[in-house]
Design a protein around this motif. Structure first.
Motif, PDB file in Angstrom:
ATOM      1  N   ARG A 172       0.690  -1.176  -0.056  1.00  0.00           N
ATOM      2  CA  ARG A 172      -0.153   0.161  -0.095  1.00  0.00           C
ATOM      3  C   ARG A 172       0.793   1.222  -0.082  1.00  0.00           C
ATOM      4  O   ARG A 172       0.393   2.502  -0.019  1.00  0.00           O
ATOM      5  CB  ARG A 172      -0.742  -0.107   1.346  1.00  0.00           C
ATOM      6  CG  ARG A 172      -1.959  -0.970   1.067  1.00  0.00           C
ATOM      7  CD  ARG A 172      -2.964  -0.994   2.160  1.00  0.00           C
ATOM      8  NE  ARG A 172      -2.656  -1.167   3.553  1.00  0.00           N
ATOM      9  CZ  ARG A 172      -2.647  -2.137   3.946  1.00  0.00           C
ATOM     10  NH1 ARG A 172      -3.138  -3.300   3.376  1.00  0.00           N
ATOM     11  NH2 ARG A 172      -2.034  -2.587   5.343  1.00  0.00           N
ATOM     12  N   VAL A 173       2.151   0.871  -0.100  1.00  0.00           N
ATOM     13  CA  VAL A 173       3.072   2.281  -0.075  1.00  0.00           C
ATOM     14  C   VAL A 173       2.811   3.004  -1.199  1.00  0.00           C
ATOM     15  O   VAL A 173       2.802   2.433  -2.376  1.00  0.00           O
ATOM     16  CB  VAL A 173       4.531   1.937   0.052  1.00  0.00           C
ATOM     17  CG1 VAL A 173       5.346   2.994  -0.177  1.00  0.00           C
ATOM     18  CG2 VAL A 173       4.789   1.279   1.547  1.00  0.00           C
ATOM     19  N   GLN A 174       2.823   4.314  -1.392  1.00  0.00           N
ATOM     20  CA  GLN A 174       2.662   5.106  -2.304  1.00  0.00           C
ATOM     21  C   GLN A 174       3.970   5.588  -2.736  1.00  0.00           C
ATOM     22  O   GLN A 174       5.000   5.820  -2.158  1.00  0.00           O
ATOM     23  CB  GLN A 174       1.880   6.535  -2.315  1.00  0.00           C
ATOM     24  CG  GLN A 174       0.384   5.960  -1.674  1.00  0.00           C
ATOM     25  CD  GLN A 174      -0.423   5.228  -2.842  1.00  0.00           C
ATOM     26  OE1 GLN A 174      -0.592   5.727  -3.956  1.00  0.00           O
ATOM     27  NE2 GLN A 174      -0.824   4.132  -2.294  1.00  0.00           N
ATOM     28  N   ALA A 175       4.227   5.963  -4.351  1.00  0.00           N
ATOM     29  CA  ALA A 175       5.378   6.715  -4.811  1.00  0.00           C
ATOM     30  C   ALA A 175       5.793   7.808  -4.111  1.00  0.00           C
ATOM     31  O   ALA A 175       5.051   8.775  -3.845  1.00  0.00           O
ATOM     32  CB  ALA A 175       5.192   6.779  -6.419  1.00  0.00           C
ATOM     33  N   GLY A 176       7.072   7.914  -3.549  1.00  0.00           N
ATOM     34  CA  GLY A 176       7.344   9.071  -3.282  1.00  0.00           C
ATOM     35  C   GLY A 176       7.451   8.815  -1.482  1.00  0.00           C
ATOM     36  O   GLY A 176       7.919  10.022  -0.724  1.00  0.00           O
ATOM     37  N   ASP A 177       6.604   7.825  -0.995  1.00  0.00           N
ATOM     38  CA  ASP A 177       6.796   7.450   0.439  1.00  0.00           C
ATOM     39  C   ASP A 177       8.096   7.124   0.925  1.00  0.00           C
ATOM     40  O   ASP A 177       8.719   6.764   0.208  1.00  0.00           O
ATOM     41  CB  ASP A 177       5.909   6.373   0.893  1.00  0.00           C
ATOM     42  CG  ASP A 177       4.320   7.042   0.865  1.00  0.00           C
ATOM     43  OD1 ASP A 177       4.020   8.300   0.636  1.00  0.00           O
ATOM     44  OD2 ASP A 177       3.428   6.212   1.085  1.00  0.00           O
ATOM     45  N   VAL A 178       8.364   7.278   2.079  1.00  0.00           N
ATOM     46  CA  VAL A 178       9.755   6.782   2.711  1.00  0.00           C
ATOM     47  C   VAL A 178       9.394   5.434   3.782  1.00  0.00           C
ATOM     48  O   VAL A 178       8.339   5.600   4.440  1.00  0.00           O
ATOM     49  CB  VAL A 178      10.326   7.944   3.574  1.00  0.00           C
ATOM     50  CG1 VAL A 178      11.540   7.259   4.116  1.00  0.00           C
ATOM     51  CG2 VAL A 178      10.674   9.076   2.574  1.00  0.00           C
ATOM     52  N   VAL A 179      10.143   4.441   3.348  1.00  0.00           N
ATOM     53  CA  VAL A 179       9.951   3.192   4.123  1.00  0.00           C
ATOM     54  C   VAL A 179      11.501   3.334   5.016  1.00  0.00           C
ATOM     55  O   VAL A 179      12.294   2.848   4.669  1.00  0.00           O
ATOM     56  CB  VAL A 179       9.930   1.917   3.468  1.00  0.00           C
ATOM     57  CG1 VAL A 179       9.641   0.817   4.111  1.00  0.00           C
ATOM     58  CG2 VAL A 179       8.380   2.171   2.552  1.00  0.00           C
ATOM     59  N   LEU A 180      10.965   3.352   6.357  1.00  0.00           N
ATOM     60  CA  LEU A 180      12.206   2.902   7.383  1.00  0.00           C
ATOM     61  C   LEU A 180      12.567   1.578   7.499  1.00  0.00           C
ATOM     62  O   LEU A 180      11.383   0.877   8.048  1.00  0.00           O
ATOM     63  CB  LEU A 180      11.831   3.774   8.541  1.00  0.00           C
ATOM     64  CG  LEU A 180      13.285   3.937   9.654  1.00  0.00           C
ATOM     65  CD1 LEU A 180      12.951   5.173  10.545  1.00  0.00           C
ATOM     66  CD2 LEU A 180      13.543   2.865  10.392  1.00  0.00           C
ATOM     67  N   LEU A 181      13.710   1.029   7.406  1.00  0.00           N
ATOM     68  CA  LEU A 181      14.169  -0.352   7.611  1.00  0.00           C
ATOM     69  C   LEU A 181      15.052  -0.562   8.530  1.00  0.00           C
ATOM     70  O   LEU A 181      15.966   0.432   8.618  1.00  0.00           O
ATOM     71  CB  LEU A 181      14.341  -0.815   6.245  1.00  0.00           C
ATOM     72  CG  LEU A 181      13.407  -0.840   5.104  1.00  0.00           C
ATOM     73  CD1 LEU A 181      14.001  -0.910   3.716  1.00  0.00           C
ATOM     74  CD2 LEU A 181      12.539  -2.120   5.289  1.00  0.00           C
ATOM     75  N   HIS A 182      15.056  -1.544   9.227  1.00  0.00           N
ATOM     76  CA  HIS A 182      16.357  -1.838  10.359  1.00  0.00           C
ATOM     77  C   HIS A 182      17.343  -2.558   9.496  1.00  0.00           C
ATOM     78  O   HIS A 182      17.021  -3.781   9.249  1.00  0.00           O
ATOM     79  CB  HIS A 182      15.759  -2.566  11.569  1.00  0.00           C
ATOM     80  CG  HIS A 182      14.891  -1.857  12.236  1.00  0.00           C
ATOM     81  ND1 HIS A 182      15.008  -1.692  13.478  1.00  0.00           N
ATOM     82  CD2 HIS A 182      13.533  -1.073  11.978  1.00  0.00           C
ATOM     83  CE1 HIS A 182      14.077  -0.884  14.258  1.00  0.00           C
ATOM     84  NE2 HIS A 182      13.073  -0.654  13.427  1.00  0.00           N
ATOM     85  N   GLY A 183      18.537  -2.161   9.572  1.00  0.00           N
ATOM     86  CA  GLY A 183      19.452  -2.626   8.417  1.00  0.00           C
ATOM     87  C   GLY A 183      19.845  -4.214   9.060  1.00  0.00           C
ATOM     88  O   GLY A 183      20.154  -4.998   8.334  1.00  0.00           O
ATOM     89  N   CYS A 184      20.015  -4.285  10.177  1.00  0.00           N
ATOM     90  CA  CYS A 184      20.139  -5.712  10.877  1.00  0.00           C
ATOM     91  C   CYS A 184      19.848  -5.515  12.310  1.00  0.00           C
ATOM     92  O   CYS A 184      19.551  -4.301  12.763  1.00  0.00           O
ATOM     93  CB  CYS A 184      21.610  -5.816  10.734  1.00  0.00           C
ATOM     94  SG  CYS A 184      22.676  -4.938  11.654  1.00  0.00           S
ATOM     95  N   CYS A 185      19.644  -6.325  13.180  1.00  0.00           N
ATOM     96  CA  CYS A 185      19.429  -6.775  14.579  1.00  0.00           C
ATOM     97  C   CYS A 185      18.236  -5.962  15.162  1.00  0.00           C
ATOM     98  O   CYS A 185      18.317  -4.730  15.842  1.00  0.00           O
ATOM     99  CB  CYS A 185      20.866  -6.137  15.268  1.00  0.00           C
ATOM    100  SG  CYS A 185      22.150  -7.097  14.948  1.00  0.00           S
ATOM    101  N   HIS A 186      17.133  -6.268  14.614  1.00  0.00           N
ATOM    102  CA  HIS A 186      15.838  -5.422  14.649  1.00  0.00           C
ATOM    103  C   HIS A 186      15.751  -5.025  16.057  1.00  0.00           C
ATOM    104  O   HIS A 186      15.760  -5.811  16.888  1.00  0.00           O
ATOM    105  CB  HIS A 186      14.723  -6.152  14.216  1.00  0.00           C
ATOM    106  CG  HIS A 186      13.424  -5.369  13.974  1.00  0.00           C
ATOM    107  ND1 HIS A 186      12.521  -5.301  15.164  1.00  0.00           N
ATOM    108  CD2 HIS A 186      12.863  -4.510  13.259  1.00  0.00           C
ATOM    109  CE1 HIS A 186      11.575  -4.433  14.787  1.00  0.00           C
ATOM    110  NE2 HIS A 186      11.826  -4.032  13.888  1.00  0.00           N
ATOM    111  N   ASN A 187      15.331  -3.879  16.451  1.00  0.00           N
ATOM    112  CA  ASN A 187      15.076  -3.138  17.594  1.00  0.00           C
ATOM    113  C   ASN A 187      13.501  -2.902  17.792  1.00  0.00           C
ATOM    114  O   ASN A 187      13.247  -2.048  16.945  1.00  0.00           O
ATOM    115  CB  ASN A 187      16.169  -2.000  18.131  1.00  0.00           C
ATOM    116  CG  ASN A 187      15.806  -1.601  19.352  1.00  0.00           C
ATOM    117  OD1 ASN A 187      14.948  -2.104  20.178  1.00  0.00           O
ATOM    118  ND2 ASN A 187      16.523  -0.391  19.652  1.00  0.00           N
TER     119      ASN A 187
END
Length: 392
Positions: free
Chosen positions: A165-180
């Motif tokens: 459901r993410v729209q073009a131009g939205d920002v998705v924050l991702l945990h690069g490793c070791c999810h907190n």
């Protein structure tokens, strides 16, 4: 004027720290604070950091300001450690920041400056400071499913459905490793699928990389970030040296922006501008130490060796806790602890059970049952397991 101020909600982790300090019971166990501790309960200064500090004391000749973006050597060293050679440096802009939190704040400020109507998507759950800063800045926010409370793993179907459901131009924050706070991480195939989906949607990834080296190793922990960096025209990466160099109080971080080579000057100029508005010049002591370590082969080797000791210690504690919980509960419901990575795992206890652990056993953890694995040692693992068996 101050009469109009409203009381702000207390940070739950800082509140937990205070409660722990005020507890007079012997044998209390702190599993809430997100810092690495050795078997004695100390957060040690790493050998390479001590050596670099000694050398710095001998050769430093000035305490004048650094540049707005920090020292170029620091930025180059961190970009190399994080990105490897997957992105041409002609596309990379960067600024030193006060810790990883400072990098996250500057990234969100940049997003607000560039695309004020963009929605920032966060995993559910995520580090509490993520939504706190976004709300404070008045930005749009949405969540995507991440953690499966039943399996203590990834709710990958829900994650992909929500990111659809993410729209073009939205920002998705991702945990690069070791999810907190969960410790549950995407595998390589899942990362590939997420990258393909976000690329199709026209979203911009924003990677929070706070624990590189704490999971499966320096390069393995950077693999997802590098995949993202080479797969998108625009990426933001906020990284911290607090954990992997053990320099928490030096507040040493970096914000990396990857864009088109032709627009690098404008991107760098905006990053510099935001530093100037928020704190002018970034702190340099920790950044100088990191640079000295990464530019010296002997110091680099010693730092990597000690970081590996830290990583393996946490893996040993994970396996020990999983084994002890299996023994005292006669079930496999906590086996996931051994498969998670990084400092944290969410145990799946209720808030009432967490309260009982604190009140009856002097064991402190966050209300959602997130524990800091590094807060344990060989003596306290069986104590924690026995207490969990009693309350669950």
């Amino acid at each position: 004027m101050f009469d109009h101020l409203k009381a702000q909600p207390q940070d739950k982790i800082l509140q937990l720290i205070q409660m722990y300090r005020e507890d007079a019971r012997d044998g209390k166990i702190d599993l809430g604070v997100g810092v690495y501790k050795d078997a004695t309960g100390l957060t040690p200064v790493m050998r390479a950091v001590k050596a670099a500090e000694k050398k710095l004391w001998e050769v430093e000749t000035t305490k004048t300001y650094t540049g707005l973006a920090g020292e170029p050597a620091y930025n180059a060293a961190l970009c190399g450690m994080i990105l490897g050679d997957v992105v041409p440096m002609e596309r990379v802009a960067s600024v030193a920041t006060p810790g990883g939190t400072g990098a996250i704040r500057q990234a969100l400020e940049l997003i607000k400056l560039a695309a004020p109507d963009a929605t920032v998507w966060l995993s559910n759950p995520t580090w509490p400071n993520h939504p706190s800063i976004i709300k404070y800045l008045g930005m749009k926010m949405a969540e995507y499913r991440y953690f499966d409370a039943e399996t203590r793993g990834i709710d990958f179907g829900g994650l992909m459905e929500d990111l659809g459901r993410v729209q073009a131009g939205d920002v998705v924050l991702l945990h690069g490793c070791c999810h907190n706070p969960t410790g549950a991480n995407l595998d390589a195939a899942q990362w590939d699928a997420v990258v393909r989906l976000l690329a199709e949607k026209g979203a911009m990834p924003f990677v929070d990389l706070a624990y590189q080296g704490f999971g499966d190793g320096l390069d393995a922990d950077a693999a997802a970030t590098r995949l993202i960096a080479k797969s998108f025209p625009e990426v933001l990466i906020a990284a911290s040296c607090s954990k992997n160099f053990g320099i928490y109080r030096e507040r040493t971080g970096i914000l990396i922006g990857i864009g088109d080579a032709g627009g690098k000057g404008v991107l760098q100029g905006n990053l510099n501008f935001l530093n100037r508005q928020n704190f002018s010049f970034p702190p340099d002591h920790g950044a100088r130490l990191v640079t000295m370590i990464l530019e010296d082969d002997a110091l680099t080797a010693d730092w990597k060796a000690e970081l590996e000791e830290v990583r393996l210690n946490m893996l040993t504690l994970r396996q020990s806790l999983a084994d002890e919980l299996r023994r005292v509960t006669n079930s496999d419901r906590f086996d996931f602890v051994a498969t998670h990575r990084g400092m944290f795992s969410r145990l799946g206890l209720t808030e009432a059970q967490v309260v009982r652990l604190r009140e009856e056993h002097a064991i402190y953890m966050v209300g959602d049952s997130r524990i800091n694995i590094a807060g344990l040692n060989a003596r306290t693992v069986p104590l924690l397991a026995a207490a969990i068996a009693q309350v669950s």
